[in-house]
Write an enzyme that holds these catalytic residues in place. Structure first.
Site, PDB file in Angstrom:
ATOM      1  N   TRP A  36       0.811  -1.230   0.000  1.00 30.61           N
ATOM      2  CA  TRP A  36       0.000   0.000   0.000  1.00 30.61           C
ATOM      3  C   TRP A  36       0.839   1.271   0.000  1.00 30.61           C
ATOM      4  O   TRP A  36       1.846   1.363   0.696  1.00 30.61           O
ATOM      5  CB  TRP A  36      -0.861  -0.017   1.253  1.00 30.61           C
ATOM      6  CG  TRP A  36      -1.484   1.290   1.605  1.00 30.61           C
ATOM      7  CD1 TRP A  36      -0.913   2.305   2.341  1.00 30.61           C
ATOM      8  CD2 TRP A  36      -2.801   1.741   1.265  1.00 30.61           C
ATOM      9  NE1 TRP A  36      -1.802   3.348   2.466  1.00 30.61           N
ATOM     10  CE2 TRP A  36      -2.963   3.032   1.823  1.00 30.61           C
ATOM     11  CE3 TRP A  36      -3.853   1.174   0.536  1.00 30.61           C
ATOM     12  CZ2 TRP A  36      -4.142   3.766   1.677  1.00 30.61           C
ATOM     13  CZ3 TRP A  36      -5.029   1.907   0.406  1.00 30.61           C
ATOM     14  CH2 TRP A  36      -5.165   3.183   0.968  1.00 30.61           C
ATOM     15  N   ASN A  38       0.129   5.629   0.450  1.00 27.57           N
ATOM     16  CA  ASN A  38      -0.673   6.866   0.392  1.00 27.57           C
ATOM     17  C   ASN A  38       0.246   8.077   0.345  1.00 27.57           C
ATOM     18  O   ASN A  38       1.192   8.068  -0.462  1.00 27.57           O
ATOM     19  CB  ASN A  38      -1.826   6.920   1.411  1.00 27.57           C
ATOM     20  CG  ASN A  38      -1.504   6.855   2.873  1.00 27.57           C
ATOM     21  OD1 ASN A  38      -1.106   5.827   3.360  1.00 27.57           O
ATOM     22  ND2 ASN A  38      -1.692   7.923   3.601  1.00 27.57           N
ATOM     23  N   ASP A  39       0.013   9.100   1.099  1.00 24.02           N
ATOM     24  CA  ASP A  39       0.616  10.428   0.885  1.00 24.02           C
ATOM     25  C   ASP A  39       2.085  10.453   0.451  1.00 24.02           C
ATOM     26  O   ASP A  39       2.909   9.733   1.021  1.00 24.02           O
ATOM     27  CB  ASP A  39       0.599  11.253   2.180  1.00 24.02           C
ATOM     28  CG  ASP A  39      -0.708  11.219   2.906  1.00 24.02           C
ATOM     29  OD1 ASP A  39      -1.679  10.697   2.367  1.00 24.02           O
ATOM     30  OD2 ASP A  39      -0.744  11.717   4.034  1.00 24.02           O
ATOM     31  N   GLN A  55       3.842   7.239   2.421  1.00 21.83           N
ATOM     32  CA  GLN A  55       3.156   6.438   3.422  1.00 21.83           C
ATOM     33  C   GLN A  55       3.011   5.024   2.856  1.00 21.83           C
ATOM     34  O   GLN A  55       2.475   4.850   1.743  1.00 21.83           O
ATOM     35  CB  GLN A  55       1.782   7.053   3.738  1.00 21.83           C
ATOM     36  CG  GLN A  55       1.883   8.361   4.492  1.00 21.83           C
ATOM     37  CD  GLN A  55       2.285   8.145   5.940  1.00 21.83           C
ATOM     38  OE1 GLN A  55       1.473   7.809   6.765  1.00 21.83           O
ATOM     39  NE2 GLN A  55       3.575   8.322   6.238  1.00 21.83           N
ATOM     40  N   TRP A  63      -4.189  -0.100   3.829  1.00 26.22           N
ATOM     41  CA  TRP A  63      -3.534   0.718   4.861  1.00 26.22           C
ATOM     42  C   TRP A  63      -3.230  -0.134   6.095  1.00 26.22           C
ATOM     43  O   TRP A  63      -4.029  -0.983   6.484  1.00 26.22           O
ATOM     44  CB  TRP A  63      -4.467   1.886   5.222  1.00 26.22           C
ATOM     45  CG  TRP A  63      -3.792   2.984   5.992  1.00 26.22           C
ATOM     46  CD1 TRP A  63      -3.137   4.048   5.459  1.00 26.22           C
ATOM     47  CD2 TRP A  63      -3.714   3.126   7.406  1.00 26.22           C
ATOM     48  NE1 TRP A  63      -2.648   4.834   6.478  1.00 26.22           N
ATOM     49  CE2 TRP A  63      -2.983   4.290   7.674  1.00 26.22           C
ATOM     50  CE3 TRP A  63      -4.169   2.357   8.487  1.00 26.22           C
ATOM     51  CZ2 TRP A  63      -2.705   4.743   8.967  1.00 26.22           C
ATOM     52  CZ3 TRP A  63      -3.896   2.799   9.772  1.00 26.22           C
ATOM     53  CH2 TRP A  63      -3.177   3.975  10.006  1.00 26.22           C
ATOM     54  N   ASP A 168       1.599  15.770  10.225  1.00 22.65           N
ATOM     55  CA  ASP A 168       2.034  16.100   8.860  1.00 22.65           C
ATOM     56  C   ASP A 168       2.900  17.367   8.794  1.00 22.65           C
ATOM     57  O   ASP A 168       2.588  18.302   8.044  1.00 22.65           O
ATOM     58  CB  ASP A 168       0.819  16.230   7.919  1.00 22.65           C
ATOM     59  CG  ASP A 168      -0.150  15.058   8.038  1.00 22.65           C
ATOM     60  OD1 ASP A 168       0.305  13.969   8.447  1.00 22.65           O
ATOM     61  OD2 ASP A 168      -1.347  15.231   7.748  1.00 22.65           O
TER      62      ASP A 168
END
Ligand code: FRU
Length: 499
Positions: A36, A38-39, A55, A63, A168
């Site tokens: 997986w 992400n960001d 990520q 996730w 973040d």
């Protein structure tokens, strides 16, 4: 010292990478090495290369406990995977190394700042994730977590600021050699705000102020902020959760927000002047920018959508998640413009070009097809007094499937539609975007540049004034393209294969 958890992740991704070598992927969009993604995180230029971290949950295409994946590129399009950079292996980040950013220290080391997550048991027995900001220092390959972690925790929050939604960090080095960073946070009422912190050396951090506050305008918690000067303006980008639409801006769900304004550095005061969505399509979130050595501000986002990312195409089992194209940013007339990085032009292969193609109904043009292409369409009505009602281009097309972009000049609306792209779920398949009329879109004049890379379409309207991004997971053999007009359209087309 590399922890066992990181060593395991690095071993797993190497072994898996060999097993899945033949799988279809995007070609010039970064996708997860395995599992997986992400960001985008830690987007930076270091030792002559762009570094992109992300990520990452290597062990499944869903996730899970967040690691940081890592890749490098010289042109932002050809990416080479490196070993995972961070794993959740410390007390303060045992439940995840969440999003963050990177800078180059004056002594040549690479400094990562990220959010450490650790679960805290609540009085009723449930758990909540406490979030703190942490550092790791490295050489572009291996990173050592800082002994002073976490460097920012609940003690550095303004009154009412939530320690459960504090994440973040995006840091940058100022002209004078000191550092600033912005983080996402929310108030006791769960309303988004962006916090500003300062540091003399990148290691010792101090709370400064609330840089920007939502005041219940754009969604709730604000994630993944970035803050930079551009074309004489100051830009704050963030990704708000739980948005409701406002006219044609801000689609439902987790979206993107760009605030443009002015900034007084001496008092750290940001004054908003305008706001807009960053991307008007279906799949775009959590963008982050880098300042390229030649001064360009380049942005990459996660090209997926939180509400649909658990619905994977059955054909794609071992990886999930891809980044958007890198986009060069500019501010023009108070709006954020995005253009595909100019490096893409070097990937252009054979050109197929048509000029002044007048048509109505459906046409196909010889040589216009493909799933890895850069195609620009310049559209106008044949008769200015009798403007066509609708134009559409259909791509990723075979007998069964197609994705389309359509434009209706009377409404000045452009739409991306992937409902015929193989989805079997009742989810969002279309998004519409209102195109400003100043350059004559109401008269049926519009420029549409479409970049396809196997599983995605990024649509740049009128030289980057609007962008719509969408993923779709039909087999790349569906590579047909056709054009449709209700009324009479005149079109120029130029198309390049990208390889
Ligand atoms: C945004 C986000 C970030 C967080 C990360 C966790 O997509 O929720 O706020 O750091 O994802 O993976």
């Amino acid at each position: 010292m590399t922890s066992q958890i990181l060593r395991d992740a690095r071993k797993y991704e190497m072994e898996m990478e060999r097993k899945i070598a033949g799988e279809h992927r995007p070609v010039f969009h970064l996708s997860s090495r395995v599992g997986w993604m992400n960001d985008p995180n830690g987007f930076s230029f270091y030792k002559g290369e762009y570094h992109m971290f992300y990520q990452y949950h290597p062990y499944s295409p869903f996730w899970g406990p967040m690691h940081w994946g890592h890749a490098v590129s010289r042109d932002l399009l050809h990416w080479e995977h490196l070993p995972a950079a961070l794993a959740p292996d410390m007390e303060y980040d045992r439940d995840g190394c969440f999003s963050g950013s990177a800078v180059v220290l004056p002594d040549g080391r690479h400094l990562l700042m990220y959010t450490g997550v650790s679960k805290e048991v609540q009085p009723d027995g449930s758990t909540k994730e406490v979030q703190t900001q942490c550092l790791a220092v490295g050489d572009g390959m291996d990173y050592e977590k800082y002994v002073g972690n976490p460097v920012l925790d609940k003690a550095a929050l303004p009154e009412g600021g939530s320690k459960y939604d504090f994440r973040d960090p995006k840091l940058w080095r100022k002209q004078d050699g000191s550092y600033l960073c912005v983080t996402g946070n929310c108030t006791a009422a769960h309303d988004g705000q962006i916090l500003l912190y300062s540091s003399p050396d990148g290691f010792r951090w101090k709370y400064e102020k609330i840089l920007a506050a939502n005041h219940e305008r754009f969604g709730k918690m604000w994630e993944c902020p970035d803050f930079f000067a551009l074309d004489g303006k100051q830009v704050l980008i963030t990704s708000p959760q739980d948005m409701v639409p406002q006219g044609f801006e801000y689609h439902n769900g987790n979206g993107t927000l760009c605030l443009i304004g002015s900034y007084d550095e001496a008092s750290n005061t940001f004054v908003e002047e305008s706001n807009q969505s960053i991307d008007y399509g279906i799949d775009f979130y959590a963008p982050q920018t880098v300042l390229a050595p030649d001064g360009r501000r380049i942005m990459i986002g996660w090209m997926q959508n939180w509400d649909t990312c658990n619905l994977h195409a059955p054909e794609i089992r071992s990886w999930f998640g891809q980044m958007s194209l890198p986009r060069e940013l500019s501010v023009q007339n108070g709006r954020l413009f995005q253009r595909p990085v100019r490096e893409l032009e070097a990937m252009r292969g054979q050109e197929v070009k048509y000029e002044n193609v007048a048509f109505t109904d459906i046409i196909k043009l010889k040589g216009i097809q493909g799933r890895k292409i850069d195609m620009e369409l310049t559209i106008r009505p044949e008769d200015e007094q009798n403007v066509y009602r609708k134009f559409a281009v259909r791509f990723a097309q075979d007998d069964k499937y197609q994705t389309s972009v359509s434009f209706r000049p009377y409404e000045s609306i452009i739409k991306v539609d992937r409902k015929h792209s193989g989805s079997r779920r009742a989810i969002i398949h279309q998004r519409r975007c209102l195109v400003r009329d100043d350059n004559g879109s109401g008269n049926g004049r519009i420029k549409i540049r479409i970049i396809l890379d196997n599983y995605s379409a990024e649509v740049f309207v009128n030289d980057g004034e609007y962008v719509l991004s969408a993923t779709f997971y039909t087999d790349p053999s569906a590579d047909g393209i056709s054009f449709f007009a209700d009324g009479r359209v005149v079109m120029d087309v130029v198309k390049y294969e990208l390889a």
